[in-house]
Scaffold this motif. Structure first.
Motif, PDB file in Angstrom:
ATOM      1  N   PHE A   1       7.800  -6.163  -6.983  1.00 37.23           N
ATOM      2  CA  PHE A   1       5.764  -6.182  -7.520  1.00 37.23           C
ATOM      3  C   PHE A   1       5.669  -5.985  -8.377  1.00 37.23           C
ATOM      4  CE2 PHE A   1       5.121  -4.604  -2.662  1.00 37.23           C
ATOM      5  CZ  PHE A   1       3.700  -4.633  -2.577  1.00 37.23           C
ATOM      6  N   ASN A   2       5.129  -6.950  -8.843  1.00 37.67           N
ATOM      7  CA  ASN A   2       5.124  -6.721 -10.906  1.00 37.67           C
ATOM      8  C   ASN A   2       3.791  -5.369 -11.759  1.00 37.67           C
ATOM      9  OD1 ASN A   2       6.765  -8.497 -11.417  1.00 37.67           O
ATOM     10  ND2 ASN A   2       5.619  -9.888  -9.590  1.00 37.67           N
ATOM     11  N   GLY A   3       4.575  -4.577 -12.264  1.00 38.00           N
ATOM     12  CA  GLY A   3       3.433  -4.252 -12.885  1.00 38.00           C
ATOM     13  C   GLY A   3       2.695  -4.385 -14.136  1.00 38.00           C
TER      14      GLY A   3
ATOM     15  N   TYR B   1       7.950  -0.934  -8.101  1.00 32.88           N
ATOM     16  CA  TYR B   1       8.876  -1.024  -6.673  1.00 32.88           C
ATOM     17  C   TYR B   1       6.973  -0.111  -6.014  1.00 32.88           C
ATOM     18  CZ  TYR B   1      12.931  -1.147  -9.123  1.00 32.88           C
ATOM     19  OH  TYR B   1      14.164  -1.489  -9.673  1.00 32.88           O
ATOM     20  N   LEU B   2       7.015  -0.910  -4.423  1.00 30.04           N
ATOM     21  CA  LEU B   2       5.980   0.155  -3.737  1.00 30.04           C
ATOM     22  C   LEU B   2       6.603   1.533  -2.982  1.00 30.04           C
ATOM     23  CD1 LEU B   2       2.960   0.089  -2.356  1.00 30.04           C
ATOM     24  CD2 LEU B   2       4.073  -1.378  -0.849  1.00 30.04           C
TER      25      LEU B   2
ATOM     26  N   SER C   1       2.983  11.539 -18.806  1.00 28.87           N
ATOM     27  CA  SER C   1       2.875   9.712 -18.934  1.00 28.87           C
ATOM     28  C   SER C   1       2.613   8.987 -17.410  1.00 28.87           C
ATOM     29  CB  SER C   1       4.449   9.784 -19.393  1.00 28.87           C
ATOM     30  OG  SER C   1       5.473   9.672 -20.062  1.00 28.87           O
ATOM     31  N   THR C   2       1.729   7.893 -18.009  1.00 28.95           N
ATOM     32  CA  THR C   2       1.954   6.956 -17.508  1.00 28.95           C
ATOM     33  C   THR C   2       3.079   6.681 -16.757  1.00 28.95           C
ATOM     34  OG1 THR C   2      -0.485   6.487 -18.417  1.00 28.95           O
ATOM     35  CG2 THR C   2      -0.021   4.865 -16.676  1.00 28.95           C
ATOM     36  N   LEU C   3       2.884   5.967 -15.160  1.00 26.86           N
ATOM     37  CA  LEU C   3       3.622   5.752 -14.015  1.00 26.86           C
ATOM     38  C   LEU C   3       3.417   4.413 -13.113  1.00 26.86           C
ATOM     39  CD1 LEU C   3       4.854   9.702 -12.951  1.00 26.86           C
ATOM     40  CD2 LEU C   3       5.881   7.977 -14.577  1.00 26.86           C
ATOM     41  N   GLY C   4       2.468   4.876 -13.134  1.00 18.32           N
ATOM     42  CA  GLY C   4       1.807   3.151 -12.388  1.00 18.32           C
ATOM     43  C   GLY C   4       0.085   3.611 -11.873  1.00 18.32           C
ATOM     44  N   TRP C   5       0.491   2.933 -10.536  1.00 17.70           N
ATOM     45  CA  TRP C   5      -0.796   3.720  -9.563  1.00 17.70           C
ATOM     46  C   TRP C   5      -0.715   3.979  -8.280  1.00 17.70           C
ATOM     47  CZ3 TRP C   5       0.083  -1.423 -11.430  1.00 17.70           C
ATOM     48  CH2 TRP C   5       0.403  -2.222 -10.911  1.00 17.70           C
ATOM     49  N   LYS C   6      -1.621   3.611  -7.916  1.00 15.84           N
ATOM     50  CA  LYS C   6      -1.955   3.784  -6.156  1.00 15.84           C
ATOM     51  C   LYS C   6      -2.829   3.632  -5.653  1.00 15.84           C
ATOM     52  CE  LYS C   6      -3.363   7.504  -2.722  1.00 15.84           C
ATOM     53  NZ  LYS C   6      -3.812   9.608  -2.136  1.00 15.84           N
TER      54      LYS C   6
ATOM     55  N   GLY D   1      -3.179   4.022   0.805  1.00 15.06           N
ATOM     56  CA  GLY D   1      -2.340   4.808   0.142  1.00 15.06           C
ATOM     57  C   GLY D   1      -0.676   4.673  -0.496  1.00 15.06           C
ATOM     58  N   LYS D   2      -0.566   3.799  -0.275  1.00 11.88           N
ATOM     59  CA  LYS D   2       1.183   3.819  -1.365  1.00 11.88           C
ATOM     60  C   LYS D   2       0.850   3.437  -2.933  1.00 11.88           C
ATOM     61  CE  LYS D   2       2.017   2.727   3.130  1.00 11.88           C
ATOM     62  NZ  LYS D   2       1.436   3.069   3.982  1.00 11.88           N
ATOM     63  N   PHE D   3       2.343   3.567  -2.919  1.00 15.65           N
ATOM     64  CA  PHE D   3       1.866   4.330  -4.620  1.00 15.65           C
ATOM     65  C   PHE D   3       2.783   3.284  -5.300  1.00 15.65           C
ATOM     66  CE2 PHE D   3       1.722   8.424  -2.693  1.00 15.65           C
ATOM     67  CZ  PHE D   3       0.470   8.617  -3.328  1.00 15.65           C
ATOM     68  N   ILE D   4       2.668   2.268  -6.791  1.00 16.16           N
ATOM     69  CA  ILE D   4       3.179   1.544  -7.286  1.00 16.16           C
ATOM     70  C   ILE D   4       3.959   2.419  -8.614  1.00 16.16           C
ATOM     71  CG2 ILE D   4       3.632  -0.582  -8.957  1.00 16.16           C
ATOM     72  CD1 ILE D   4       3.288  -1.399  -6.252  1.00 16.16           C
ATOM     73  N   LEU D   5       5.046   2.755  -8.602  1.00 12.89           N
ATOM     74  CA  LEU D   5       5.538   3.134 -10.248  1.00 12.89           C
ATOM     75  C   LEU D   5       6.524   1.947 -10.600  1.00 12.89           C
ATOM     76  CD1 LEU D   5       7.490   6.199  -8.266  1.00 12.89           C
ATOM     77  CD2 LEU D   5       5.869   5.939  -9.931  1.00 12.89           C
ATOM     78  N   GLU D   6       6.239   1.875 -11.900  1.00 12.74           N
ATOM     79  CA  GLU D   6       6.910   0.372 -12.618  1.00 12.74           C
ATOM     80  C   GLU D   6       7.983   1.270 -12.957  1.00 12.74           C
ATOM     81  OE1 GLU D   6       4.681  -1.324 -15.361  1.00 12.74           O
ATOM     82  OE2 GLU D   6       2.384  -0.595 -14.753  1.00 12.74           O
TER      83      GLU D   6
END
Length: 110
Positions: free
Chosen positions: A35-37, A43-44, A78-83, A97-102
């Motif tokens: 994945f790309n942020g 990462y998912l 801190s901002t980490l990614g999104w849901k 329902g999954k999460f993206i962490l950069e």
């Protein structure tokens, strides 16, 4: 509102906030590294802990239209990614329902 306690994870590899090292996710809950942020690779994950969620908003992304919430570290903010709340294209429903962490915003803590 009562006190909130941070969860500590155990396992082979733990990802944490790059600012304060608060535990966020374990390697076994990672679904994909492809994945790309906003800041590069991301990462998912199926499960993420010690976060707060922002308000839902609509975003047009490279994989289609989604309703997402930004996620933040519960300790330092801190901002980490999104849901992903909702995916409008059938092929993207697995993200709900999954999460993206950069990756750039993470550090190995164990």
């Amino acid at each position: 509102m009562g006190m909130s306690y941070r969860r500590y994870l155990s396992g082979e590899r733990i990802y944490g906030c790059s600012t304060c090292k608060t535990h966020l996710a374990a390697i076994h809950s990672m679904i994909s590294r492809a994945f790309n942020g906003q800041h590069g690779r991301a990462y998912l994950f199926d499960t993420v802990v010690n976060i707060t969620e922002g308000e839902p908003c609509e975003r047009a992304m490279t994989t289609g239209h989604h309703t997402v919430r930004d996620i933040y570290c519960c300790k330092c903010g801190s901002t980490l990614g999104w849901k992903y709340d909702k995916a409008y294209e059938q092929s993207q429903k697995y993200k709900e329902g999954k999460f993206i962490l950069e990756r750039r915003l993470l550090v190995d803590v164990q």
